[in-house]
Scaffold this motif. Structure first.
Motif, PDB file in Angstrom:
ATOM      1  N   ILE A 128       8.047  29.998 -34.236  1.00 36.49           N
ATOM      2  CA  ILE A 128       7.322  30.756 -32.956  1.00 36.49           C
ATOM      3  C   ILE A 128       5.330  30.462 -32.518  1.00 36.49           C
ATOM      4  O   ILE A 128       6.058  29.700 -31.437  1.00 36.49           O
ATOM      5  N   VAL A 129       4.925  29.794 -33.668  1.00 38.61           N
ATOM      6  CA  VAL A 129       3.277  29.068 -33.147  1.00 38.61           C
ATOM      7  C   VAL A 129       4.279  27.569 -32.276  1.00 38.61           C
ATOM      8  O   VAL A 129       3.668  27.951 -30.989  1.00 38.61           O
ATOM      9  N   VAL A 130       5.183  27.170 -32.501  1.00 36.64           N
ATOM     10  CA  VAL A 130       5.798  25.636 -31.926  1.00 36.64           C
ATOM     11  C   VAL A 130       5.647  26.621 -30.327  1.00 36.64           C
ATOM     12  O   VAL A 130       5.572  25.966 -29.454  1.00 36.64           O
ATOM     13  N   THR A 131       7.040  27.194 -30.391  1.00 36.66           N
ATOM     14  CA  THR A 131       7.176  27.698 -28.685  1.00 36.66           C
ATOM     15  C   THR A 131       6.572  28.287 -27.735  1.00 36.66           C
ATOM     16  O   THR A 131       6.664  27.914 -26.644  1.00 36.66           O
ATOM     17  N   ARG A 132       5.764  28.976 -28.770  1.00 40.33           N
ATOM     18  CA  ARG A 132       4.521  29.610 -28.280  1.00 40.33           C
ATOM     19  C   ARG A 132       3.938  28.512 -26.990  1.00 40.33           C
ATOM     20  O   ARG A 132       3.495  28.488 -25.996  1.00 40.33           O
ATOM     21  N   THR A 133       3.299  27.506 -28.177  1.00 43.44           N
ATOM     22  CA  THR A 133       2.751  26.694 -27.676  1.00 43.44           C
ATOM     23  C   THR A 133       2.944  25.538 -26.615  1.00 43.44           C
ATOM     24  O   THR A 133       3.018  25.100 -25.657  1.00 43.44           O
ATOM     25  N   VAL A 134       5.017  25.292 -27.065  1.00 45.45           N
ATOM     26  CA  VAL A 134       4.929  24.249 -26.463  1.00 45.45           C
ATOM     27  C   VAL A 134       5.684  25.170 -25.101  1.00 45.45           C
ATOM     28  O   VAL A 134       5.720  24.244 -23.503  1.00 45.45           O
ATOM     29  N   SER A 135       6.232  26.008 -24.837  1.00 39.50           N
ATOM     30  CA  SER A 135       6.639  27.084 -23.746  1.00 39.50           C
ATOM     31  C   SER A 135       5.434  27.683 -22.365  1.00 39.50           C
ATOM     32  O   SER A 135       5.557  26.526 -21.531  1.00 39.50           O
ATOM     33  N   ASP A 136       3.933  27.310 -22.988  1.00 36.64           N
ATOM     34  CA  ASP A 136       2.996  27.422 -22.343  1.00 36.64           C
ATOM     35  C   ASP A 136       2.316  25.887 -21.783  1.00 36.64           C
ATOM     36  O   ASP A 136       1.888  26.402 -20.587  1.00 36.64           O
ATOM     37  N   VAL A 137       2.531  25.286 -21.959  1.00 34.07           N
ATOM     38  CA  VAL A 137       2.121  23.502 -21.603  1.00 34.07           C
ATOM     39  C   VAL A 137       2.352  23.442 -20.684  1.00 34.07           C
ATOM     40  O   VAL A 137       2.823  23.158 -19.631  1.00 34.07           O
ATOM     41  N   LEU A 138       4.249  23.859 -21.137  1.00 30.51           N
ATOM     42  CA  LEU A 138       5.407  22.964 -19.372  1.00 30.51           C
ATOM     43  C   LEU A 138       5.337  23.777 -18.355  1.00 30.51           C
ATOM     44  O   LEU A 138       5.177  23.851 -17.592  1.00 30.51           O
ATOM     45  N   MET A 139       4.449  25.668 -18.908  1.00 28.13           N
ATOM     46  CA  MET A 139       4.337  26.097 -17.813  1.00 28.13           C
ATOM     47  C   MET A 139       3.193  26.190 -16.472  1.00 28.13           C
ATOM     48  O   MET A 139       3.432  25.531 -15.566  1.00 28.13           O
ATOM     49  N   LYS A 140       2.452  25.323 -17.260  1.00 30.65           N
ATOM     50  CA  LYS A 140       0.966  25.008 -17.381  1.00 30.65           C
ATOM     51  C   LYS A 140       0.805  23.797 -16.382  1.00 30.65           C
ATOM     52  O   LYS A 140       0.934  23.712 -15.040  1.00 30.65           O
ATOM     53  N   LYS A 141       1.837  22.493 -16.961  1.00 33.60           N
ATOM     54  CA  LYS A 141       2.385  21.574 -16.268  1.00 33.60           C
ATOM     55  C   LYS A 141       3.389  21.960 -15.134  1.00 33.60           C
ATOM     56  O   LYS A 141       3.298  21.372 -13.871  1.00 33.60           O
ATOM     57  N   SER A 142       4.452  23.117 -14.612  1.00 33.60           N
ATOM     58  CA  SER A 142       5.277  22.856 -13.666  1.00 33.60           C
ATOM     59  C   SER A 142       4.590  24.268 -13.477  1.00 33.60           C
ATOM     60  O   SER A 142       4.907  23.023 -11.838  1.00 33.60           O
ATOM     61  N   VAL A 143       3.145  24.578 -12.878  1.00 32.03           N
ATOM     62  CA  VAL A 143       2.791  25.278 -11.928  1.00 32.03           C
ATOM     63  C   VAL A 143       1.194  24.416 -11.561  1.00 32.03           C
ATOM     64  O   VAL A 143       1.078  24.697 -10.472  1.00 32.03           O
ATOM     65  N   ASN A 144       0.738  23.222 -11.878  1.00 33.84           N
ATOM     66  CA  ASN A 144       0.025  22.924 -11.668  1.00 33.84           C
ATOM     67  C   ASN A 144      -0.400  21.857  -9.917  1.00 33.84           C
ATOM     68  O   ASN A 144      -1.487  21.798 -10.186  1.00 33.84           O
ATOM     69  N   THR A 145       0.855  21.082 -10.136  1.00 31.12           N
ATOM     70  CA  THR A 145       0.515  20.786  -8.728  1.00 31.12           C
ATOM     71  C   THR A 145       1.037  22.105  -7.744  1.00 31.12           C
ATOM     72  O   THR A 145       0.339  20.967  -6.510  1.00 31.12           O
ATOM     73  N   LEU A 146       1.500  22.753  -8.009  1.00 30.18           N
ATOM     74  CA  LEU A 146       1.413  24.290  -6.829  1.00 30.18           C
ATOM     75  C   LEU A 146       0.453  24.157  -6.307  1.00 30.18           C
ATOM     76  O   LEU A 146      -1.095  23.937  -7.473  1.00 30.18           O
ATOM     77  N   ASP A 147       0.226  24.524  -4.906  1.00 29.08           N
ATOM     78  CA  ASP A 147      -1.243  24.810  -4.796  1.00 29.08           C
ATOM     79  C   ASP A 147      -0.656  26.805  -4.134  1.00 29.08           C
ATOM     80  O   ASP A 147      -0.521  26.612  -2.726  1.00 29.08           O
TER      81      ASP A 147
END
Lengths: 117, 148
Positions: free
Chosen positions: A8-27
């Motif tokens: 549960i801890v790992v899926t939450r963390t990895v999910s949020d990091v991937l989300m951040k990575k995918s929206v990071n370059t969007l403006d």
């Protein structure tokens, strides 16, 4: 069954990091940018993986509550707060000043003790 | 500051109020049982299957459908989804290590809301924990933040 809480801890963390990575370059700048950005976001595979892991996290939670008391399981969620902060430093080169460290310390102690009986 | 309120505070409010509304409604559905209009579904099941299993299946299915198509449940899930979309925009604009701790406001709002709106009992000790979380958030908000 501690593996369930780890998952549960790992899926939450990895999910949020991937989300951040995918929206990071969007403006996102104004209403006009909303639809083009959404199209770009939906095409990214890491966004899909992030959504999948997030959904998995939501589905694992009720399963975990069948094996553990809420007061035992909930404090584990605070671990992902620390992991996310560290991910911000290592993966997105964010600056961690003393405010963030002391603040997150208070929050972790607060949210852990919130569910102790 | 405006973006911080719109994309960070709003999704937190959406999420916690959505969850409180969902819990409130699920409590009511459990007390009230299956909605009237779904009783027809049970009749359909009895045509195809017979015996205790079919009534159990029909009951489970009608409860599930009753929850899925309940307008209040839909509203609360929609609110949570809207909050998630705003949160994605927040993640594109701000540092993860700055905005993520603010999610712990969820605990605070849900704790206070479960006492005031749902009538659950909350001990004084828990308000001590809430105080710790709020102090932590005030400290983090002193950190300089960048907006893209």
């Amino acid at each position: 069954m501690p593996w369930l809480l780890v998952a549960i801890v790992v899926t939450r963390t990895v999910s949020d990091v991937l989300m951040k990575k995918s929206v990071n370059t969007l403006d996102f700048d104004g209403k006009a940018s909303l639809w083009p950005n959404t199209k770009r976001l939906l095409k990214k595979p890491i966004f899909g993986i992030g959504v999948f892991l997030g959904a998995l996290n939501v589905m694992l939670w009720p399963v975990a509550l069948r094996y553990f008391d809420l007061s035992y399981a909930y404090p584990f969620l605070s671990i992902s707060f620390v992991l996310i902060i560290l991910a911000g430093k290592w993966m997105f080169h964010e600056k961690l000043d003393v405010y963030k460290w002391v603040g997150i310390g208070f929050i972790v102690v607060g949210s852990m003790s919130l569910f102790f009986k | 500051m405006r973006a911080l309120l719109t994309f960070v505070l709003m999704p937190i409010l959406c999420n916690s109020f959505g969850e409180l509304l969902l819990k409130h409604r699920l409590n009511a559905l459990q007390v009230g049982g299956v909605p009237e209009y779904l009783n027809g579904l049970r009749q359909v099941f009895f045509v195809f299957f017979d015996g205790p299993l079919s009534s159990y299946m029909a009951y489970t299915l009608s409860v599930m459908l009753g929850i899925l198509f309940d307008p209040i449940v839909m509203l609360s899930v929609g609110t949570i989804f809207f909050g998630t979309v705003l949160w994605l925009i927040a993640m594109s604009k701000f540092e993860l290590s700055y905005i993520y701790p603010f999610l712990s406001l969820n605990y605070v709002i849900i704790l206070v809301g479960s006492q005031l709106l749902l009538g659950e009992s909350v001990s004084l000790l828990r308000y001590g924990s809430v105080l710790l979380i709020v102090i932590g958030l005030v400290i983090i908000s002193r950190s300089p933040y960048f907006e893209k």
